[in-house]
Design a protein around this motif. Sequence first.
Motif, PDB file in Angstrom:
ATOM      1  N   UNK A  10     -16.021 -16.135 -23.462  1.00  0.00           N
ATOM      2  CA  UNK A  10     -17.477 -16.234 -23.603  1.00  0.00           C
ATOM      3  C   UNK A  10     -18.039 -15.227 -24.617  1.00  0.00           C
ATOM      4  N   UNK A  11     -17.378 -14.094 -24.735  1.00  0.00           N
ATOM      5  CA  UNK A  11     -17.846 -13.070 -25.655  1.00  0.00           C
ATOM      6  C   UNK A  11     -17.592 -13.474 -27.116  1.00  0.00           C
ATOM      7  N   UNK A  12     -16.462 -14.099 -27.388  1.00  0.00           N
ATOM      8  CA  UNK A  12     -16.100 -14.404 -28.762  1.00  0.00           C
ATOM      9  C   UNK A  12     -16.356 -15.844 -29.180  1.00  0.00           C
ATOM     10  N   UNK A  13     -16.672 -16.716 -28.252  1.00  0.00           N
ATOM     11  CA  UNK A  13     -16.918 -18.124 -28.580  1.00  0.00           C
ATOM     12  C   UNK A  13     -18.066 -18.282 -29.565  1.00  0.00           C
ATOM     13  N   UNK A  14     -19.223 -17.632 -29.377  1.00  0.00           N
ATOM     14  CA  UNK A  14     -20.300 -17.780 -30.376  1.00  0.00           C
ATOM     15  C   UNK A  14     -19.895 -17.251 -31.758  1.00  0.00           C
ATOM     16  N   UNK A  15     -19.152 -16.160 -31.778  1.00  0.00           N
ATOM     17  CA  UNK A  15     -18.693 -15.619 -33.066  1.00  0.00           C
ATOM     18  C   UNK A  15     -17.738 -16.596 -33.743  1.00  0.00           C
ATOM     19  N   UNK A  16     -16.863 -17.187 -32.961  1.00  0.00           N
ATOM     20  CA  UNK A  16     -15.912 -18.149 -33.509  1.00  0.00           C
ATOM     21  C   UNK A  16     -16.636 -19.380 -34.032  1.00  0.00           C
ATOM     22  N   UNK A  17     -17.633 -19.867 -33.268  1.00  0.00           N
ATOM     23  CA  UNK A  17     -18.401 -21.024 -33.713  1.00  0.00           C
ATOM     24  C   UNK A  17     -19.140 -20.718 -35.014  1.00  0.00           C
ATOM     25  N   UNK A  18     -19.691 -19.508 -35.128  1.00  0.00           N
ATOM     26  CA  UNK A  18     -20.369 -19.106 -36.354  1.00  0.00           C
ATOM     27  C   UNK A  18     -19.386 -19.057 -37.521  1.00  0.00           C
ATOM     28  N   UNK A  19     -18.189 -18.560 -37.262  1.00  0.00           N
ATOM     29  CA  UNK A  19     -17.168 -18.530 -38.312  1.00  0.00           C
ATOM     30  C   UNK A  19     -16.774 -19.936 -38.753  1.00  0.00           C
ATOM     31  N   UNK A  20     -16.742 -20.873 -37.803  1.00  0.00           N
ATOM     32  CA  UNK A  20     -16.437 -22.253 -38.164  1.00  0.00           C
ATOM     33  C   UNK A  20     -17.512 -22.836 -39.076  1.00  0.00           C
ATOM     34  N   UNK A  21     -18.776 -22.525 -38.781  1.00  0.00           N
ATOM     35  CA  UNK A  21     -19.875 -22.997 -39.626  1.00  0.00           C
ATOM     36  C   UNK A  21     -19.739 -22.390 -41.028  1.00  0.00           C
TER      37      UNK A  21
END
Length: 168
Positions: free
Chosen positions: A97-108
């Motif tokens: 949960x902590x890194x999922x938003x960061x990972x999604x942002x990196x995908x974008x």
Amino acid sequence: MSGNGKKVADVAFKASKAIDWDGMAAMLVSSEARKEFANLRRAFEEVNNELETKFSQEPQPVDWDYYRKGIGSRLVDMYKEAYDSIEIPKFVDTVTPQYKPKFDQLLVELKEAEEASLKESERIGKEIAEVQELKRTFSTMTADEYFAKHPELRKKFDDEIRNDYWGY
């Protein structure tokens, strides 16, 4: 095996099937990149294989009756009681949960960079084609033909001549 460990193994197995290794390998240009990619793929397959074999299997149940016959029921019952009292803590994922938003942002950002890279590759491809065409026709090209393709240079030279500026 605990339910979470089995889930991890299942997800890793599904992920390995979804990865287009050959498609990614086709995009690599340098031999160093191919070597690093091969190392990455080998490491991924080793970890995935270990997850599939070692961590996805349930442990064999202990045959307490077999040990009671050979050792004696009192000692075996003591071990069975200790074995049954062991509680393995359940894995609670606090990292995802902590890194999922960061990972999604990196995908974008990755998709944006990919689009920019494709546009730049297209522009460079056109520029290469123009230079190759210029190289092919340069020996027979007249100044008027060259200035027809590059009107900004004609204007620059005409201004320099008109203003009596000869570059020194």
